[in-house]
Design an enzyme around this catalytic site. Structure first.
Site, PDB file in Angstrom:
ATOM      1  N   ASP A 185       0.847  -1.194   0.000  1.00 43.71           N
ATOM      2  CA  ASP A 185       0.000   0.000   0.000  1.00 43.71           C
ATOM      3  C   ASP A 185       0.882   1.243   0.000  1.00 43.71           C
ATOM      4  O   ASP A 185       2.045   1.201   0.417  1.00 43.71           O
ATOM      5  CB  ASP A 185      -0.972   0.003   1.178  1.00 43.71           C
ATOM      6  CG  ASP A 185      -0.361  -0.542   2.465  1.00 43.71           C
ATOM      7  OD1 ASP A 185       0.876  -0.665   2.546  1.00 43.71           O
ATOM      8  OD2 ASP A 185      -1.115  -0.846   3.394  1.00 43.71           O
ATOM      9  N   GLU A 238      -5.816   3.205   3.562  1.00 44.46           N
ATOM     10  CA  GLU A 238      -6.338   3.759   4.807  1.00 44.46           C
ATOM     11  C   GLU A 238      -7.827   4.111   4.707  1.00 44.46           C
ATOM     12  O   GLU A 238      -8.551   4.030   5.693  1.00 44.46           O
ATOM     13  CB  GLU A 238      -5.547   5.007   5.211  1.00 44.46           C
ATOM     14  CG  GLU A 238      -4.093   4.742   5.551  1.00 44.46           C
ATOM     15  CD  GLU A 238      -3.915   3.934   6.827  1.00 44.46           C
ATOM     16  OE1 GLU A 238      -4.900   3.738   7.569  1.00 44.46           O
ATOM     17  OE2 GLU A 238      -2.778   3.485   7.089  1.00 44.46           O
TER      18      GLU A 238
END
Length: 384
Positions: A74, A133
């Protein structure tokens, strides 16, 4: 060794300085793209995604392929003002890599650099994923069909840093590692008025208080205690004067379960409780429960056991079995569709994830890379 400790440290420090929020990781994307382009080989394909412009994929053609192995990192950061006093602190006000995605990207870049100079035996796909997130980047990528045809991994791997573990220690389990989560948003709508005449109003504050209290029974009386779960309210907004009953109260919180079935059961129970309190108090209660891509991170048992056996037996790798955690991670969405394994990587810090003071021990970088690289190379020697 084609990848040095200095290389990975440089990746991490340069990325740490340029944190960006979900789906706005343009500077980060450009940094990653420039790096991988500098390692371009004839057995390496770089793929950008116009529909998801901050995503980046790299595919290596295997020399004697039996499978396609995926590795995911990520790339987004958090809306936090950094307070580490590091010389390479964030240059973007109010944004910080407080969850260690700078570490994740650095290891993914190191793996990319290694395979650019050592053609892998199996096909390998490196996926730099935006919006972990928030905004469900894993789900967006999958629904855009990024993993079709030659771009579909047979198995997916990824890491998440863990301050509570010694630097460089790897840890995972065969089964569910992280919980599935849902964002809870509630509006309790009534009819406000003067606090001296409560019989003439429909009080949303009383209704909200009853709702918050009753929601605690979702876990204590609605979930198998062996499985567990979490319902937590994090914000309450309502009212503007001590002698006025407002028309509306807004609540937000999180719902977490170690199983997808458990998460769905808890979400259904919350809706029933809200409906009942609304009816009993002559209120309207609007409930939004959105799980997005934050499904349980369910490690494939066979792949996880294979990885655990390898890392346990390799004297050069510090490994320990993990316990399940209520942490949420949108890699769980991808693992619902493609078998794989997520691991913790210890980064040895007294500050927790999402802290403005998170300051990882960079000794984790090289040892983490070596362990992951050696496992991937080993995996390519296996027949199934």
């Amino acid at each position: 060794m084609t990848v040095s400790e200095a290389d990975i440290q440089t990746f991490r420090r340069e990325l740490h300085q340029i944190p960006e929020l979900a789906l706005a990781e343009f500077q980060t994307h450009d940094y990653l793209l420039k790096k991988v382009q500098s390692w371009q080989t004839d057995f390496m394909t770089i793929r950008e995604v116009p529909e998801l412009p901050t995503a980046l994929l790299v595919r290596f053609e295997g020399s004697h392929p039996k499978r396609t192995i995926g590795y995911r990192s990520d790339i987004d950061a958090l809306p936090i003002t950094e307070d580490t006093q590091l010389p390479f602190s964030s240059i973007h006000d109010g944004r910080m890599h407080a969850c260690g995605h700078d570490v994740h990207m650095s290891l993914a870049l190191a793996i990319t650099k290694y395979f650019s100079e050592h053609q892998p035996e199996d096909h390998v796909i490196i996926f730099f994923q935006p919006a972990e997130e928030e905004k469900s980047g894993g789900k967006l990528a999958y629904e855009l069909n990024l993993f079709e045809g030659q771009w579909r991994p047979d198995e997916f791997y990824g890491i998440h840093d863990q301050p509570d573990l010694p630097a460089g220690t790897l840890s995972t389990l065969a089964g569910t590692l992280f919980a599935g989560t849902a964002e809870l948003k509630v509006d309790v709508i009534g009819q406000g008025g003067h606090a001296a005449y409560p019989h003439l109003v429909h009080d949303p504050i009383v209704g909200a208080a009853e709702l918050i209290t009753t929601l605690q029974t979702v876990v204590s009386r609605g979930v198998d205690p062996i499985e567990g779960g979490v319902v937590s309210i994090g914000t309450i907004q309502g009212g503007f004067a001590n002698n006025v009953i407002p028309d509306r109260v807004h609540l937000e919180g999180t719902v977490r379960s170690m199983t997808l079935a458990g998460l769905k059961t808890m979400m259904a129970r919350i809706q029933k409780i809200a409906d009942g309190i609304a009816l009993a108090n002559d209120l309207t209660i609007e409930v939004s429960l959105e799980s997005g891509s934050y499904l349980p991170v369910e490690n494939d048992p066979k792949l996880a056991e294979n990885l655990i056996n390898y890392m346990t037996e390799d004297d050069n790798i510090n490994f320990e079995l993990a316990k399940p955690a209520m942490t949420g991670e949108d890699f769980g969405y991808l693992l619902q569709h493609i078998p794989g394994v997520m691991l913790w990587l210890g980064v040895n810090d007294s500050h927790p994830l999402h802290s403005a003071k998170l300051n990882i021990d960079e000794a984790a970088l090289m040892s983490g890379f070596l362990a992951l690289k050696s496992f991937l190379v080993y995996r390519m020697t296996q027949g199934d």
